[in-house]
Motif scaffolding. Structure first.
Motif, PDB file in Angstrom:
ATOM      1  N   LEU A 158       6.644   0.953   2.146  1.00  0.00           N
ATOM      2  CA  LEU A 158       5.500   1.490   2.896  1.00  0.00           C
ATOM      3  C   LEU A 158       5.856   2.796   3.587  1.00  0.00           C
ATOM      4  O   LEU A 158       5.020   3.710   3.700  1.00  0.00           O
ATOM      5  CB  LEU A 158       5.010   0.456   3.912  1.00  0.00           C
ATOM      6  CG  LEU A 158       4.451  -0.856   3.333  1.00  0.00           C
ATOM      7  CD1 LEU A 158       4.005  -1.785   4.452  1.00  0.00           C
ATOM      8  CD2 LEU A 158       3.300  -0.568   2.375  1.00  0.00           C
ATOM      9  N   MET A 159       7.082   2.935   4.093  1.00  0.00           N
ATOM     10  CA  MET A 159       7.508   4.172   4.735  1.00  0.00           C
ATOM     11  C   MET A 159       7.493   5.328   3.749  1.00  0.00           C
ATOM     12  O   MET A 159       7.100   6.462   4.082  1.00  0.00           O
ATOM     13  CB  MET A 159       8.907   3.989   5.338  1.00  0.00           C
ATOM     14  CG  MET A 159       8.912   3.224   6.651  1.00  0.00           C
ATOM     15  SD  MET A 159       8.020   4.082   7.956  1.00  0.00           S
ATOM     16  CE  MET A 159       8.980   5.596   8.079  1.00  0.00           C
ATOM     17  N   GLU A 160       7.930   5.075   2.542  1.00  0.00           N
ATOM     18  CA  GLU A 160       7.934   6.131   1.523  1.00  0.00           C
ATOM     19  C   GLU A 160       6.506   6.602   1.223  1.00  0.00           C
ATOM     20  O   GLU A 160       6.249   7.800   1.108  1.00  0.00           O
ATOM     21  CB  GLU A 160       8.622   5.601   0.267  1.00  0.00           C
ATOM     22  CG  GLU A 160       8.722   6.644  -0.850  1.00  0.00           C
ATOM     23  CD  GLU A 160       9.409   6.085  -2.089  1.00  0.00           C
ATOM     24  OE1 GLU A 160       9.462   6.813  -3.094  1.00  0.00           O
ATOM     25  OE2 GLU A 160       9.866   4.924  -2.044  1.00  0.00           O
ATOM     26  N   GLU A 161       5.613   5.648   1.119  1.00  0.00           N
ATOM     27  CA  GLU A 161       4.215   6.022   0.820  1.00  0.00           C
ATOM     28  C   GLU A 161       3.572   6.727   2.020  1.00  0.00           C
ATOM     29  O   GLU A 161       2.761   7.656   1.869  1.00  0.00           O
ATOM     30  CB  GLU A 161       3.407   4.764   0.461  1.00  0.00           C
ATOM     31  CG  GLU A 161       2.087   5.054  -0.221  1.00  0.00           C
ATOM     32  CD  GLU A 161       2.258   5.754  -1.550  1.00  0.00           C
ATOM     33  OE1 GLU A 161       1.475   6.693  -1.822  1.00  0.00           O
ATOM     34  OE2 GLU A 161       3.171   5.383  -2.301  1.00  0.00           O
ATOM     35  N   ALA A 162       3.953   6.300   3.234  1.00  0.00           N
ATOM     36  CA  ALA A 162       3.406   6.944   4.434  1.00  0.00           C
ATOM     37  C   ALA A 162       3.860   8.395   4.535  1.00  0.00           C
ATOM     38  O   ALA A 162       3.106   9.276   4.968  1.00  0.00           O
ATOM     39  CB  ALA A 162       3.817   6.153   5.672  1.00  0.00           C
ATOM     40  N   GLU A 163       5.119   8.673   4.150  1.00  0.00           N
ATOM     41  CA  GLU A 163       5.609  10.061   4.172  1.00  0.00           C
ATOM     42  C   GLU A 163       4.832  10.921   3.180  1.00  0.00           C
ATOM     43  O   GLU A 163       4.548  12.100   3.430  1.00  0.00           O
ATOM     44  CB  GLU A 163       7.103  10.075   3.866  1.00  0.00           C
ATOM     45  CG  GLU A 163       7.964   9.488   4.965  1.00  0.00           C
ATOM     46  CD  GLU A 163       9.440   9.441   4.572  1.00  0.00           C
ATOM     47  OE1 GLU A 163       9.740   9.830   3.425  1.00  0.00           O
ATOM     48  OE2 GLU A 163      10.258   8.994   5.411  1.00  0.00           O
ATOM     49  N   SER A 164       4.462  10.345   2.030  1.00  0.00           N
ATOM     50  CA  SER A 164       3.656  11.079   1.061  1.00  0.00           C
ATOM     51  C   SER A 164       2.281  11.414   1.637  1.00  0.00           C
ATOM     52  O   SER A 164       1.774  12.526   1.478  1.00  0.00           O
ATOM     53  CB  SER A 164       3.510  10.254  -0.215  1.00  0.00           C
ATOM     54  OG  SER A 164       2.647  10.891  -1.132  1.00  0.00           O
ATOM     55  N   VAL A 165       1.684  10.462   2.330  1.00  0.00           N
ATOM     56  CA  VAL A 165       0.377  10.720   2.967  1.00  0.00           C
ATOM     57  C   VAL A 165       0.504  11.809   4.023  1.00  0.00           C
ATOM     58  O   VAL A 165      -0.350  12.692   4.151  1.00  0.00           O
ATOM     59  CB  VAL A 165      -0.168   9.412   3.574  1.00  0.00           C
ATOM     60  CG1 VAL A 165      -1.415   9.691   4.398  1.00  0.00           C
ATOM     61  CG2 VAL A 165      -0.464   8.395   2.488  1.00  0.00           C
TER      62      VAL A 165
END
Length: 850
Positions: free
Chosen positions: A813-820
């Motif tokens: 989830l952290m990886e996807e949040a950084e993309s957002v």
């Protein structure tokens, strides 16, 4: 309303104010059902109907109206203009200028009888039906003789030789067989037509007799009208003049009628007035009871009185200042007539009004063309004011200079007066004292053509015939700025709210000056005649101008283009836009009325595209005297046709697009807990416990009721749903990674439902990490498409608020949040660049010379 397909896209004719009567005599009729008298007067090509108790045309075709609205009969056959009409039972008698008498059958519209006279021997000038004379008509002639005809048998019964003067009026007296005859020599003859005997004669010294009427309430009084507006009252028993009503009208008396069995006299004249007189005083004189009065000479200046837009002040060549209500005529009032020593009979007025202090002192100042004196007026008192302002420097040369322009400050305390000598003086409106002047000697080297004061009493701007525009400090009278004009100015107008000054020049062009930057920002050309007047729309977006080329043009200031233009039959001399923007008022050359034009943009979509340079406007008829149901105009497709525009979902893929959903659907997502807490009732509603049919009692000698048992406080009321929990449609769409369908589902939900869906994504509530990851991917997809930008921000904020701690513990989830976060930063940088560019452009437009 218009000739041809073109017309005005913005304005359509609504009604006319201040028109009541012309040179034709009125007609009085009694309505049996209503039991009231009604008087009809002609105004141009229209006629008005008034209730007498509430009184506060020539053509070759005759029209008959039913209920004063619908044309039910039309009679065609005259070759000349019809100038006499007489209803006669089932027939209608008409006489034209060619001396042809036609008797019509009312229902069939056929000609029953036609009589042609030789003009040299008998030119019909009056006609009447003698009372009780069956089928008989009495004709009077310009040669002085009279003829009695039986129209049923088409036979001339008798010819009266007359009295060597043209017959102007024939009127039935209360006595049978006796008629009143008015002559051009001023004689009034009371004649018995059965015996051919003259009973009495009277001589009127005011010229030809224009009207006659007899009282029927028991008083033997006859009233006669004259060409100079006087009315004579004659006693038929004593055979003498008993009273004079001088200046009853300012023009010839067109009609006189005593009401049946009442002491009321109705009069009308070409001075645009209807008056009702009552005879209830000693001496037989009549006093004015009711009236409807407009201008007797064309208005020269009109202006709305206050911010409500319900009253229009009008100054005319008749020297009067009047107020006309757009709501009802009973609210009209006249502020009086100017009386200045040695003033000629007809003069024109220009005035300015300010309502800030009109309840304390005079709020209107007027200048009289051709005179140096200016007068103050009080709208509250409805009369001329206390002061006549006149500069003392011209004691010996009083008639050499005149007042050219006036203005009142927004506070209502000061009046600024511009003279043809080049002087500009300031006066106190309360005391009338002189409070200074602009310039060491003069403000301008030639006549001052316009003067205005800004909204804050900081600046005064003046334009003069020396082609200079000067800006002065209002209080210190110091000259701050001078601007050269390309031609001599004719007038100026300041829109105080926007600070835009419109200057009409003698070369028929208009310049717009920004008072803040002190630069000319617009120039309009297109008029082909002298510009008579200008008015701004309330928001300052439009400038509406009228000129002697009969055109009324609307200029759009932001775009600097002409957006509307139409022609009228007579050139407009004055314009005034309502402070509410709903009506444009205009007055015209040789017209006595004020005409209202409704603003179509307030009630419908109007295309205001710039008009081409070769646009040819068409003539629009002036509004009628009452609202009319006209056919909808078919506007030209090249000029004002409204094209339906359907906006795409996204104008450009590089632009951020909002969802257009109501704010209530997404703006309060972060504050739902606070809203629920505020809306939570302090205590749940308690229902009264129903008493059992048999109330339980405790066993014992003394009867006692058993108390109800209360449940234990340790018992939990939370129901564990367990396996009953089901996955929602939104959850299933996220599992299948269908981002578009998921967003559509969220758009249809309310704030509480959205919060429930986002809470259910957590594993604690039956969700999964991969579903939460799918939600973040959906937000990234929305940000990349740059659509529904506001929804993406709101949904993401609520998601982080609910699951921030859990996201921090999950690497996926952290990886996807950084993309957002990266997509957010990229989008914001693009928006910030566009905002900075727009700010720079607006700063340039505000300060640069265009």
């Amino acid at each position: 309303m218009s000739v041809g397909k073109k017309g005005s896209a913005i304005f359509s004719g609504f009604r006319a104010l201040g028109l009541y009567s012309n040179h034709l005599a009125h007609v009085l009729r009694f309505h049996k059902k209503h039991r009231e008298f009604y008087v009809l007067t002609a105004v141009g090509q229209c006629f008005h109907t008034y209730n007498v108790s509430k009184v506060s045309t020539s053509d070759v075709i005759i029209y008959v109206f039913a209920s004063f609205i619908q044309v039910v009969h039309t009679y065609t056959g005259h070759q000349g203009d019809v100038h006499l009409l007489l209803p006669f039972g089932d027939h209608l008698i008409s006489v034209d200028k060619d001396n042809v008498v036609i008797i019509w059958d009312v229902e069939s519209e056929d000609t029953y009888l036609q009589i042609s006279y030789d003009k040299a021997s008998f030119e019909v000038s009056a006609l009447m039906h003698p009372s009780t004379y069956l089928n008989k008509i009495l004709f009077g002639s310009s040669q002085g003789s009279l003829q009695l005809w039986n129209i049923k048998s088409n036979k001339l019964l008798f010819t009266f030789p007359g009295w060597a003067s043209a017959v102007t009026v024939l009127q039935q007296t209360p006595a049978v067989d006796v008629v009143g005859v008015g002559l051009a020599s001023g004689q009034i003859i009371i004649h018995n037509i059965r015996c051919n005997e003259t009973l009495m004669k009277f001589q009127q010294d005011w010229g030809p007799v224009t009207a006659l009427s007899f009282r029927t309430d028991g008083h033997p009084i006859m009233a006669s009208g004259s060409p100079i507006g006087h009315i004579g009252l004659w006693d038929l028993e004593e055979k003498k003049l008993v009273s004079q009503m001088r200046d009853a009208h300012t023009t010839a008396i067109a009609g006189l009628t005593f009401l049946q069995n009442e002491p009321l006299l109705i009069t009308n004249g070409a001075d645009n007035a209807i008056r009702v007189w009552i005879f209830d005083v000693a001496g037989g004189d009549g006093r004015l009871l009711r009236h409807r009065t407009g201008h007797s000479a064309p208005p020269t200046k009109i202006k709305h009185n206050d911010q409500s837009g319900l009253n229009i002040l009008s100054a005319g060549q008749d020297g009067t200042l009047q107020s006309f209500s757009t709501v009802h005529e009973r609210f009209n009032k006249s502020l009086g007539h100017v009386h200045v020593k040695l003033m000629c009979a007809i003069f024109m007025l220009l005035f300015c009004i300010e309502t800030a202090r009109q309840s304390d002192w005079d709020g209107i100042i007027a200048c009289h063309r051709g005179f140096l004196v200016t007068t103050t007026w009080s709208y509250q008192k409805g009369s001329i004011g206390a002061h006549k302002l006149e500069p003392e420097r011209f004691n010996k040369n009083l008639w050499s200079y005149v007042v050219q322009a006036v203005d009142i400050t927004s506070c209502g305390n000061f009046a600024v007066i511009a003279l043809s000598s080049g002087h500009i003086d300031v006066y106190n409106m309360q005391s009338g004292f002189h409070r200074g002047h602009y310039g060491k000697d003069k403000a301008h080297a030639g006549p001052v053509r316009g003067v205005s004061v800004d909204a804050l009493n900081q600046l005064t701007v003046s334009v003069g015939a020396d082609r200079l525009l000067k800006i002065w400090r209002f209080k210190s009278k110091e000259l701050l700025h001078t601007h050269s004009l390309p031609a001599a100015p004719a007038s100026s107008l300041l829109h105080r709210d926007s600070g835009m000054l419109a200057i009409a020049l003698d070369d028929f062009t208009i310049q717009i000056l920004d008072m803040e930057t002190r630069r000319a920002v617009r120039r309009f050309s297109g008029h082909r005649g002298q510009i008579n007047d200008m008015t701004f729309s309330p928001d300052g977006r439009w400038l509406i101008t009228a000129s002697m080329d009969c055109a009324i043009r609307t200029w759009d200031l932001p775009s600097g283009s002409l957006v509307d233009c139409f022609l009228v039959d007579a050139a407009a001399v004055s314009l005034s836009m309502s402070p509410t923007g709903n009506f444009l008022a205009s007055s015209h050359v040789d017209g006595l009325g004020i005409y209202l034009w409704s603003n179509n943009t307030l009630c419908s979509m109007v295309s205001l595209r710039p008009l081409s340079a070769d646009y040819e406007p068409t003539v629009i008829m002036l509004p009628g005297t009452c609202p009319s149901k006209e056919e909808e105009e078919v506007l030209d497709a090249d000029s004002s046709e409204m094209l339906e525009y359907i906006s795409p979902a996204q104008l450009d893929e590089h632009l951020v697009t909002l969802s257009l959903l109501p704010d209530s659907r997404w703006k309060n997502l972060l504050h739902l807990d606070i809203i629920k807490k505020k809306n939570k009732p302090k205590a749940p509603p308690k229902l009264p416990k129903a008493a059992p049919f048999f109330i339980p009692t405790i066993p014992g000698l003394v009867p006692q009721f058993a108390l109800p048992t209360t449940p234990s406080e340790d018992q939990s009321k939370v129901v564990n749903l367990g396996v009953l929990a089901q996955k929602s449609t939104f959850y299933l769409q996220l599992e299948n990674a269908l981002d578009n369908n998921s967003l559509k589902l969220l758009r249809e939900l309310g704030p509480s439902a959205i919060e429930t869906e986002l809470r259910a994504l957590s594993p604690d509530m039956g969700g999964e990490v991969r579903v939460m990851q799918s939600f973040l991917k959906m937000i990234s997809s929305i940000l990349q498409s740059k659509r529904d930008f506001d929804l993406a921000q709101a949904y993401l904020a609520l998601f982080l608020k609910l699951h921030l701690r859990f996201i921090a513990d999950q690497p996926e989830l952290m990886e996807e949040a950084e993309s957002v976060s990266a997509h957010l930063e990229e989008t914001w940088m693009s928006m910030q660049t566009l905002l900075n560019q727009n700010i720079c452009l607006l700063s340039y437009i505000k300060s640069a010379l265009l």
